[in-house]
Design a protein around this motif. Structure first.
Motif, PDB file in Angstrom:
ATOM      1  N   LEU A 168       0.840  -1.192   0.000  1.00 48.00           N
ATOM      2  CA  LEU A 168       0.000   0.000   0.000  1.00 48.00           C
ATOM      3  C   LEU A 168       0.879   1.247   0.000  1.00 48.00           C
ATOM      4  O   LEU A 168       2.011   1.230   0.489  1.00 48.00           O
ATOM      5  N   SER A 169       0.323   2.323  -0.513  1.00 45.56           N
ATOM      6  CA  SER A 169       1.081   3.558  -0.675  1.00 45.56           C
ATOM      7  C   SER A 169       1.666   4.053   0.651  1.00 45.56           C
ATOM      8  O   SER A 169       2.817   4.469   0.710  1.00 45.56           O
ATOM      9  N   LEU A 170       0.892   4.024   1.711  1.00 47.64           N
ATOM     10  CA  LEU A 170       1.374   4.504   3.006  1.00 47.64           C
ATOM     11  C   LEU A 170       2.537   3.666   3.501  1.00 47.64           C
ATOM     12  O   LEU A 170       3.499   4.200   4.069  1.00 47.64           O
ATOM     13  N   ASP A 171       2.473   2.363   3.297  1.00 49.85           N
ATOM     14  CA  ASP A 171       3.551   1.483   3.737  1.00 49.85           C
ATOM     15  C   ASP A 171       4.829   1.736   2.942  1.00 49.85           C
ATOM     16  O   ASP A 171       5.930   1.723   3.501  1.00 49.85           O
ATOM     17  N   ARG A 172       4.678   1.993   1.649  1.00 46.08           N
ATOM     18  CA  ARG A 172       5.850   2.300   0.837  1.00 46.08           C
ATOM     19  C   ARG A 172       6.456   3.637   1.272  1.00 46.08           C
ATOM     20  O   ARG A 172       7.680   3.805   1.257  1.00 46.08           O
ATOM     21  N   LEU A 218     -13.241  18.498   4.942  1.00 48.36           N
ATOM     22  CA  LEU A 218     -12.040  19.297   4.755  1.00 48.36           C
ATOM     23  C   LEU A 218     -12.270  20.260   3.600  1.00 48.36           C
ATOM     24  O   LEU A 218     -12.485  19.838   2.460  1.00 48.36           O
ATOM     25  N   TYR A 219     -12.262  21.538   3.908  1.00 46.83           N
ATOM     26  CA  TYR A 219     -12.404  22.573   2.884  1.00 46.83           C
ATOM     27  C   TYR A 219     -10.996  23.027   2.518  1.00 46.83           C
ATOM     28  O   TYR A 219     -10.282  23.599   3.344  1.00 46.83           O
ATOM     29  N   ALA A 220     -10.590  22.753   1.299  1.00 45.23           N
ATOM     30  CA  ALA A 220      -9.201  22.983   0.921  1.00 45.23           C
ATOM     31  C   ALA A 220      -9.091  23.740  -0.387  1.00 45.23           C
ATOM     32  O   ALA A 220      -9.954  23.625  -1.264  1.00 45.23           O
ATOM     33  N   VAL A 221      -8.010  24.512  -0.506  1.00 42.15           N
ATOM     34  CA  VAL A 221      -7.731  25.196  -1.764  1.00 42.15           C
ATOM     35  C   VAL A 221      -7.456  24.133  -2.829  1.00 42.15           C
ATOM     36  O   VAL A 221      -7.101  22.990  -2.498  1.00 42.15           O
ATOM     37  N   PRO A 222      -7.623  24.463  -4.113  1.00 41.92           N
ATOM     38  CA  PRO A 222      -7.572  23.450  -5.175  1.00 41.92           C
ATOM     39  C   PRO A 222      -6.350  22.527  -5.152  1.00 41.92           C
ATOM     40  O   PRO A 222      -6.491  21.309  -5.297  1.00 41.92           O
ATOM     41  N   ALA A 223      -5.153  23.078  -4.977  1.00 41.08           N
ATOM     42  CA  ALA A 223      -3.952  22.242  -5.010  1.00 41.08           C
ATOM     43  C   ALA A 223      -3.967  21.209  -3.889  1.00 41.08           C
ATOM     44  O   ALA A 223      -3.675  20.023  -4.100  1.00 41.08           O
ATOM     45  N   LEU A 224      -4.334  21.630  -2.687  1.00 41.28           N
ATOM     46  CA  LEU A 224      -4.384  20.722  -1.542  1.00 41.28           C
ATOM     47  C   LEU A 224      -5.526  19.724  -1.693  1.00 41.28           C
ATOM     48  O   LEU A 224      -5.370  18.537  -1.378  1.00 41.28           O
ATOM     49  N   ALA A 225      -6.658  20.187  -2.169  1.00 42.43           N
ATOM     50  CA  ALA A 225      -7.799  19.287  -2.383  1.00 42.43           C
ATOM     51  C   ALA A 225      -7.431  18.185  -3.372  1.00 42.43           C
ATOM     52  O   ALA A 225      -7.851  17.032  -3.220  1.00 42.43           O
ATOM     53  N   GLY A 226      -6.635  18.528  -4.370  1.00 41.10           N
ATOM     54  CA  GLY A 226      -6.208  17.538  -5.346  1.00 41.10           C
ATOM     55  C   GLY A 226      -5.350  16.450  -4.720  1.00 41.10           C
ATOM     56  O   GLY A 226      -5.481  15.270  -5.065  1.00 41.10           O
ATOM     57  N   VAL A 227      -4.486  16.834  -3.782  1.00 38.94           N
ATOM     58  CA  VAL A 227      -3.655  15.856  -3.079  1.00 38.94           C
ATOM     59  C   VAL A 227      -4.518  14.932  -2.237  1.00 38.94           C
ATOM     60  O   VAL A 227      -4.374  13.706  -2.269  1.00 38.94           O
ATOM     61  N   ALA A 234       9.839   7.514  -8.546  1.00 36.79           N
ATOM     62  CA  ALA A 234       9.536   8.896  -8.936  1.00 36.79           C
ATOM     63  C   ALA A 234       8.109   9.043  -9.454  1.00 36.79           C
ATOM     64  O   ALA A 234       7.519  10.124  -9.355  1.00 36.79           O
ATOM     65  N   ASP A 235       7.560   7.951  -9.997  1.00 34.64           N
ATOM     66  CA  ASP A 235       6.215   8.034 -10.571  1.00 34.64           C
ATOM     67  C   ASP A 235       5.133   7.511  -9.625  1.00 34.64           C
ATOM     68  O   ASP A 235       4.041   7.135 -10.056  1.00 34.64           O
ATOM     69  N   ALA A 236       5.414   7.475  -8.335  1.00 33.82           N
ATOM     70  CA  ALA A 236       4.424   6.997  -7.360  1.00 33.82           C
ATOM     71  C   ALA A 236       3.150   7.829  -7.439  1.00 33.82           C
ATOM     72  O   ALA A 236       3.202   9.056  -7.591  1.00 33.82           O
ATOM     73  N   GLU A 237       1.994   7.161  -7.324  1.00 29.31           N
ATOM     74  CA  GLU A 237       0.718   7.869  -7.427  1.00 29.31           C
ATOM     75  C   GLU A 237       0.583   8.939  -6.349  1.00 29.31           C
ATOM     76  O   GLU A 237       0.031  10.009  -6.575  1.00 29.31           O
ATOM     77  N   ILE A 238       1.072   8.618  -5.147  1.00 32.08           N
ATOM     78  CA  ILE A 238       1.144   9.611  -4.075  1.00 32.08           C
ATOM     79  C   ILE A 238       2.625   9.787  -3.742  1.00 32.08           C
ATOM     80  O   ILE A 238       3.276   8.870  -3.241  1.00 32.08           O
ATOM     81  N   SER A 239       3.158  10.946  -4.030  1.00 31.39           N
ATOM     82  CA  SER A 239       4.596  11.192  -3.940  1.00 31.39           C
ATOM     83  C   SER A 239       5.016  11.567  -2.516  1.00 31.39           C
ATOM     84  O   SER A 239       4.180  11.753  -1.630  1.00 31.39           O
ATOM     85  N   ARG A 240       6.331  11.703  -2.332  1.00 31.61           N
ATOM     86  CA  ARG A 240       6.839  12.172  -1.033  1.00 31.61           C
ATOM     87  C   ARG A 240       6.248  13.522  -0.669  1.00 31.61           C
ATOM     88  O   ARG A 240       5.829  13.751   0.473  1.00 31.61           O
ATOM     89  N   ALA A 241       6.222  14.430  -1.644  1.00 32.01           N
ATOM     90  CA  ALA A 241       5.686  15.771  -1.396  1.00 32.01           C
ATOM     91  C   ALA A 241       4.207  15.696  -1.013  1.00 32.01           C
ATOM     92  O   ALA A 241       3.744  16.445  -0.144  1.00 32.01           O
ATOM     93  N   ASP A 242       3.477  14.790  -1.660  1.00 34.74           N
ATOM     94  CA  ASP A 242       2.059  14.616  -1.317  1.00 34.74           C
ATOM     95  C   ASP A 242       1.916  14.151   0.128  1.00 34.74           C
ATOM     96  O   ASP A 242       1.074  14.655   0.875  1.00 34.74           O
ATOM     97  N   TRP A 243       2.722  13.177   0.520  1.00 33.33           N
ATOM     98  CA  TRP A 243       2.635  12.664   1.891  1.00 33.33           C
ATOM     99  C   TRP A 243       3.017  13.734   2.912  1.00 33.33           C
ATOM    100  O   TRP A 243       2.457  13.793   4.008  1.00 33.33           O
ATOM    101  N   ASP A 244       3.959  14.600   2.558  1.00 36.61           N
ATOM    102  CA  ASP A 244       4.295  15.709   3.454  1.00 36.61           C
ATOM    103  C   ASP A 244       3.071  16.593   3.691  1.00 36.61           C
ATOM    104  O   ASP A 244       2.803  17.028   4.822  1.00 36.61           O
ATOM    105  N   GLU A 245       2.323  16.850   2.620  1.00 36.28           N
ATOM    106  CA  GLU A 245       1.098  17.645   2.729  1.00 36.28           C
ATOM    107  C   GLU A 245       0.048  16.907   3.563  1.00 36.28           C
ATOM    108  O   GLU A 245      -0.636  17.506   4.404  1.00 36.28           O
ATOM    109  N   ILE A 246      -0.083  15.619   3.321  1.00 37.62           N
ATOM    110  CA  ILE A 246      -1.076  14.816   4.046  1.00 37.62           C
ATOM    111  C   ILE A 246      -0.754  14.786   5.535  1.00 37.62           C
ATOM    112  O   ILE A 246      -1.652  14.855   6.383  1.00 37.62           O
TER     113      ILE A 246
END
Length: 268
Positions: A12-16, A171-180, A129-141
């Motif tokens: 799973l993505s979180l485990d990776r 969760l009410y989020a701005v577009p970029a964050l909502a996309g993550v 590098a092509d992970a569906e949820i990237s390192r940067a995404d997980w930082d946001e999460i």
């Protein structure tokens, strides 16, 4: 790896992410040992244990470990991540916590005839590098989860909810964050450890009119006590509790985990 571990591509993505986080930390720890910078190593290890693991990852995977089928992919994926992190961790601490490392080593599964003091570093796979949820995404999460925790704590202190699993959040989020957040799909509730979680996209100018202020810019959160019945097995409040006659106190996914094919998880 042992015969029971899950291949990285199937995890799973979180485990990776968790294994990737450990891999990056291992590089920093190796550099610390090369420079005899033991104080830095201690700080990094402490932050990893308290923040990345205790404050985020381990808290989330409890649900999978406790409620998914014993041999199911979601549960084995989490166990695989823990296995790899433990194999690396015991080696990290060996030079500075030798007795503790030796005790841990003797309690770990597999062939332990070789001592941790003479074993090589454990290989850890990083996120592609092509992970569906990237390192940067997980930082946001991670930032979102911390913000949600603060709002839930305030609601709990105010007596509006008894605990996170009793809550349903928006969760009410701005577009970029909502996309993550949208990349987690229905599994967002498992990351926030709530009974229901949904995302609504808002422009920054519209945010002040919805939800409650959160510590994170571009995010506001509303939380309410769920009106749905509580599953006695996973403690989530879900509308489908009792929908299967043979299991009147269980939610749909718990029925699947107990007597069906088992629930599917991809992200968390």
């Amino acid at each position: 790896p042992t015969a029971n571990t899950v291949p990285a591509a199937d995890m799973l993505s979180l485990d990776r992410w968790a294994v990737d986080r450990a891999a990056r930390l291992q590089e920093e720890i190796l550099q610390g040992y090369r420079e005899y910078n033991f104080h830095s190593i201690y700080q990094k290890l402490h932050n990893f244990c308290v923040g990345d693991m205790g404050g985020f990852y381990l808290d989330i995977i409890k649900d999978r470990i406790y409620t998914c089928g014993a041999n199911s992919l979601p549960r084995r994926s989490a166990q695989t991540a823990i296995f790899h992190i433990a194999e690396a961790f015991v080696r990290w601490i060996t030079p500075i916590l030798s007795f503790t490392a030796h005790e841990i080593w003797q309690s770990m599964p597999g062939d332990r005839h070789e001592l941790p003091f003479t074993s090589e570093w454990h290989s850890l796979q990083q996120l592609p590098a092509d992970a569906e949820i990237s390192r940067a995404d997980w930082d946001e999460i991670i930032n979102v989860k911390e913000a949600v925790n603060k709002v839930l704590e305030d609601e709990r202190n105010a007596g509006n909810i008894k605990g996170a699993l009793q809550a349903e959040i928006t969760l009410y989020a701005v577009p970029a964050l909502a996309g993550v957040l949208a990349r987690l799909r229905d599994e967002l509730r498992f990351v926030t450890i709530t009974s229901a979680a949904r995302v609504e996209t808002r422009n920054a100018d519209d945010l002040p009119g919805v939800g409650k202020v959160s510590p994170m810019s571009g995010l506001r959160v509303s939380a309410a006590s769920s009106k749905q019945p509580k599953c006695v097995r996973c403690w989530h409040s879900r509308a489908d509790v009792g929908s299967v006659t043979e299991h009147p106190e269980l939610c749909g996914r718990c029925v699947d985990n107990v007597s069906g094919a088992g629930e599917e998880r991809k992200f968390a």
